[in-house]
Scaffold this motif. Structure first.
Motif, PDB file in Angstrom:
ATOM      1  N   GLY A  40     -30.823 -31.251  33.870  1.00  0.00           N
ATOM      2  CA  GLY A  40     -31.163 -32.386  34.717  1.00  0.00           C
ATOM      3  C   GLY A  40     -30.035 -32.863  35.613  1.00  0.00           C
ATOM      4  N   ARG A  41     -28.999 -32.061  35.717  1.00  0.00           N
ATOM      5  CA  ARG A  41     -27.876 -32.402  36.595  1.00  0.00           C
ATOM      6  C   ARG A  41     -27.590 -31.256  37.559  1.00  0.00           C
ATOM      7  NH1 ARG A  41     -23.391 -35.623  32.875  1.00  0.00           N
ATOM      8  NH2 ARG A  41     -24.768 -37.340  32.268  1.00  0.00           N
ATOM      9  N   VAL A  42     -27.072 -31.599  38.732  1.00  0.00           N
ATOM     10  CA  VAL A  42     -26.730 -30.623  39.760  1.00  0.00           C
ATOM     11  C   VAL A  42     -25.214 -30.636  39.938  1.00  0.00           C
ATOM     12  CG1 VAL A  42     -27.032 -29.914  42.164  1.00  0.00           C
ATOM     13  CG2 VAL A  42     -28.910 -31.040  40.945  1.00  0.00           C
ATOM     14  N   TYR A  43     -24.607 -29.467  39.856  1.00  0.00           N
ATOM     15  CA  TYR A  43     -23.160 -29.339  40.011  1.00  0.00           C
ATOM     16  C   TYR A  43     -22.885 -28.570  41.303  1.00  0.00           C
ATOM     17  CZ  TYR A  43     -23.240 -30.695  35.109  1.00  0.00           C
ATOM     18  OH  TYR A  43     -23.469 -31.357  33.932  1.00  0.00           O
ATOM     19  N   SER A  44     -22.085 -29.176  42.182  1.00  0.00           N
ATOM     20  CA  SER A  44     -21.803 -28.544  43.466  1.00  0.00           C
ATOM     21  C   SER A  44     -20.299 -28.476  43.695  1.00  0.00           C
ATOM     22  CB  SER A  44     -22.471 -29.316  44.606  1.00  0.00           C
ATOM     23  OG  SER A  44     -21.880 -30.602  44.759  1.00  0.00           O
ATOM     24  N   PHE A  45     -19.870 -27.431  44.403  1.00  0.00           N
ATOM     25  CA  PHE A  45     -18.459 -27.244  44.754  1.00  0.00           C
ATOM     26  C   PHE A  45     -18.394 -27.088  46.266  1.00  0.00           C
ATOM     27  CE2 PHE A  45     -14.421 -24.551  43.801  1.00  0.00           C
ATOM     28  CZ  PHE A  45     -13.627 -25.658  44.079  1.00  0.00           C
ATOM     29  N   GLY A  46     -17.857 -28.101  46.938  1.00  0.00           N
ATOM     30  CA  GLY A  46     -17.849 -28.121  48.390  1.00  0.00           C
ATOM     31  C   GLY A  46     -16.764 -27.263  49.003  1.00  0.00           C
ATOM     32  N   VAL A  47     -16.939 -26.929  50.266  1.00  0.00           N
ATOM     33  CA  VAL A  47     -16.006 -26.054  50.969  1.00  0.00           C
ATOM     34  C   VAL A  47     -14.609 -26.664  51.064  1.00  0.00           C
ATOM     35  CG1 VAL A  47     -16.502 -26.917  53.292  1.00  0.00           C
ATOM     36  CG2 VAL A  47     -15.840 -24.521  52.985  1.00  0.00           C
ATOM     37  N   LEU A  51     -15.642 -31.113  43.711  1.00  0.00           N
ATOM     38  CA  LEU A  51     -16.559 -30.710  42.653  1.00  0.00           C
ATOM     39  C   LEU A  51     -17.331 -31.945  42.215  1.00  0.00           C
ATOM     40  CD1 LEU A  51     -17.398 -28.377  40.670  1.00  0.00           C
ATOM     41  CD2 LEU A  51     -15.649 -29.281  39.117  1.00  0.00           C
ATOM     42  N   GLN A  52     -18.682 -31.866  42.260  1.00  0.00           N
ATOM     43  CA  GLN A  52     -19.498 -33.035  41.966  1.00  0.00           C
ATOM     44  C   GLN A  52     -20.575 -32.732  40.946  1.00  0.00           C
ATOM     45  OE1 GLN A  52     -19.545 -36.174  45.485  1.00  0.00           O
ATOM     46  NE2 GLN A  52     -21.117 -34.622  45.736  1.00  0.00           N
ATOM     47  N   CYS A  53     -20.946 -33.771  40.201  1.00  0.00           N
ATOM     48  CA  CYS A  53     -22.082 -33.734  39.292  1.00  0.00           C
ATOM     49  C   CYS A  53     -23.050 -34.820  39.735  1.00  0.00           C
ATOM     50  CB  CYS A  53     -21.621 -33.971  37.858  1.00  0.00           C
ATOM     51  SG  CYS A  53     -22.976 -34.184  36.673  1.00  0.00           S
ATOM     52  N   LEU A  54     -24.293 -34.431  40.048  1.00  0.00           N
ATOM     53  CA  LEU A  54     -25.303 -35.353  40.552  1.00  0.00           C
ATOM     54  C   LEU A  54     -26.504 -35.385  39.622  1.00  0.00           C
ATOM     55  CD1 LEU A  54     -25.394 -34.091  44.275  1.00  0.00           C
ATOM     56  CD2 LEU A  54     -23.877 -35.818  43.310  1.00  0.00           C
ATOM     57  N   ASP A  55     -27.181 -36.535  39.589  1.00  0.00           N
ATOM     58  CA  ASP A  55     -28.446 -36.625  38.884  1.00  0.00           C
ATOM     59  C   ASP A  55     -29.497 -35.838  39.660  1.00  0.00           C
ATOM     60  OD1 ASP A  55     -31.240 -38.116  38.556  1.00  0.00           O
ATOM     61  OD2 ASP A  55     -30.060 -38.499  36.742  1.00  0.00           O
ATOM     62  N   GLN A  56     -30.198 -34.924  38.979  1.00  0.00           N
ATOM     63  CA  GLN A  56     -31.139 -34.039  39.674  1.00  0.00           C
ATOM     64  C   GLN A  56     -32.304 -34.805  40.302  1.00  0.00           C
ATOM     65  OE1 GLN A  56     -32.609 -30.833  37.250  1.00  0.00           O
ATOM     66  NE2 GLN A  56     -34.059 -30.132  38.789  1.00  0.00           N
ATOM     67  N   LYS A  57     -32.722 -35.906  39.702  1.00  0.00           N
ATOM     68  CA  LYS A  57     -33.883 -36.635  40.211  1.00  0.00           C
ATOM     69  C   LYS A  57     -33.545 -37.569  41.366  1.00  0.00           C
ATOM     70  CE  LYS A  57     -36.590 -36.607  35.923  1.00  0.00           C
ATOM     71  NZ  LYS A  57     -37.264 -37.443  34.887  1.00  0.00           N
ATOM     72  N   THR A  58     -32.328 -38.144  41.345  1.00  0.00           N
ATOM     73  CA  THR A  58     -31.999 -39.189  42.313  1.00  0.00           C
ATOM     74  C   THR A  58     -30.867 -38.820  43.266  1.00  0.00           C
ATOM     75  OG1 THR A  58     -30.376 -40.243  40.854  1.00  0.00           O
ATOM     76  CG2 THR A  58     -32.701 -40.914  40.619  1.00  0.00           C
ATOM     77  N   GLY A  59     -30.052 -37.836  42.904  1.00  0.00           N
ATOM     78  CA  GLY A  59     -28.892 -37.496  43.711  1.00  0.00           C
ATOM     79  C   GLY A  59     -27.703 -38.408  43.486  1.00  0.00           C
ATOM     80  N   THR A  60     -27.807 -39.339  42.538  1.00  0.00           N
ATOM     81  CA  THR A  60     -26.711 -40.254  42.238  1.00  0.00           C
ATOM     82  C   THR A  60     -25.517 -39.479  41.677  1.00  0.00           C
ATOM     83  OG1 THR A  60     -28.277 -42.013  41.728  1.00  0.00           O
ATOM     84  CG2 THR A  60     -26.033 -42.275  40.890  1.00  0.00           C
ATOM     85  N   VAL A  61     -24.314 -39.800  42.160  1.00  0.00           N
ATOM     86  CA  VAL A  61     -23.109 -39.133  41.675  1.00  0.00           C
ATOM     87  C   VAL A  61     -22.774 -39.629  40.281  1.00  0.00           C
ATOM     88  CG1 VAL A  61     -20.657 -38.723  42.070  1.00  0.00           C
ATOM     89  CG2 VAL A  61     -22.223 -38.835  44.012  1.00  0.00           C
TER      90      VAL A  61
END
Length: 212
Positions: A40-47, A51-61
């Motif tokens: 239920g979380r989204v992990y992204s690594f920007g250019v 490095l971020q962890c977001l709530d999958q439903k809301t996009g909240t950091v």
């Protein structure tokens, strides 16, 4: 995040992303890395190295790290591009830079579990393999393929794979026959490595190679 049926935006996360020192702006601002979704979380690594962890439903950091300012990460010429990997309760990211070549984070809190090595130009994404009952994280870095203990970050085996640009990009492939395939442009080409473990020690042996 888009609604799969309508294409409408469900949520959006944006942040200022100045290019880090060392990145060539000619090649754009990215992003490069594929986001990872776990529990239920989204992990992204920007250019730019965030490095971020977001709530999958809301996009909240939920948590984030600027790895350039916090860990001393060094941007490759084309920006950070390696996708993060989940292993049990940890997130493993190929960061790149003095003492932070690869880092382990707590999936839930983002706290740093370990950070090690001086890998640079780490564009390739890590994978997990299992040899003789032991899990390994395999990463293709600037000049070699390395096998890393996912709980400590220690290197347990390595094999040279060098091209003229000292840049390896493609993700390794792991076969059921325990052959690891690594591939790069230039004079490195493609090679198959047999990964074995005996008496607790790993070994990597080249069984074939080609320039095709």
């Amino acid at each position: 995040a888009l609604d799969a049926k309508s294409g409408e935006t469900v949520w959006e996360n944006k942040y200022a992303a100045p290019l880090p020192d060392g990145m060539d702006p000619e090649f754009g601002r990215g992003p490069r890395a594929t986001p990872l979704i776990v529990g239920g979380r989204v992990y992204s690594f920007g250019v730019g190295g965030r490095l971020q962890c977001l709530d999958q439903k809301t996009g909240t950091v939920i948590w984030s790290h600027d790895l350039v300012s916090e860990a001393g990460a060094k941007s490759p010429e084309f920006g950070f591009a390696s996708s993060p990997l989940a292993y049990k309760n940890s997130l493993i990211a190929a960061v790149g830079g003095p003492g932070c070549g690869i880092m382990g984070f707590d999936l839930a809190t983002g706290s740093v579990l370990w950070q090690k090595h001086d890998f640079v130009n780490t564009y390739s994404s890590p994978i997990t393999i299992t040899v003789d009952g032991k899990d390994e994280v395999v990463l293709l870095v600037d000049r070699e393929a390395v096998g890393i203990d996912p709980t400590s970050g220690d290197i347990e085996w390595r094999f040279a794979h060098v091209n003229e640009w000292k840049t390896n990009i493609a993700t390794p492939l792991w076969g059921s026959d325990h052959i690891l395939t690594v591939s790069s442009g230039g004079d490195a080409g493609t090679r198959g490595l047999k990964i074995t473990r005996k008496d607790g020690k790993f070994a990597a042996e080249e069984v074939w190679s080609t320039r095709k």
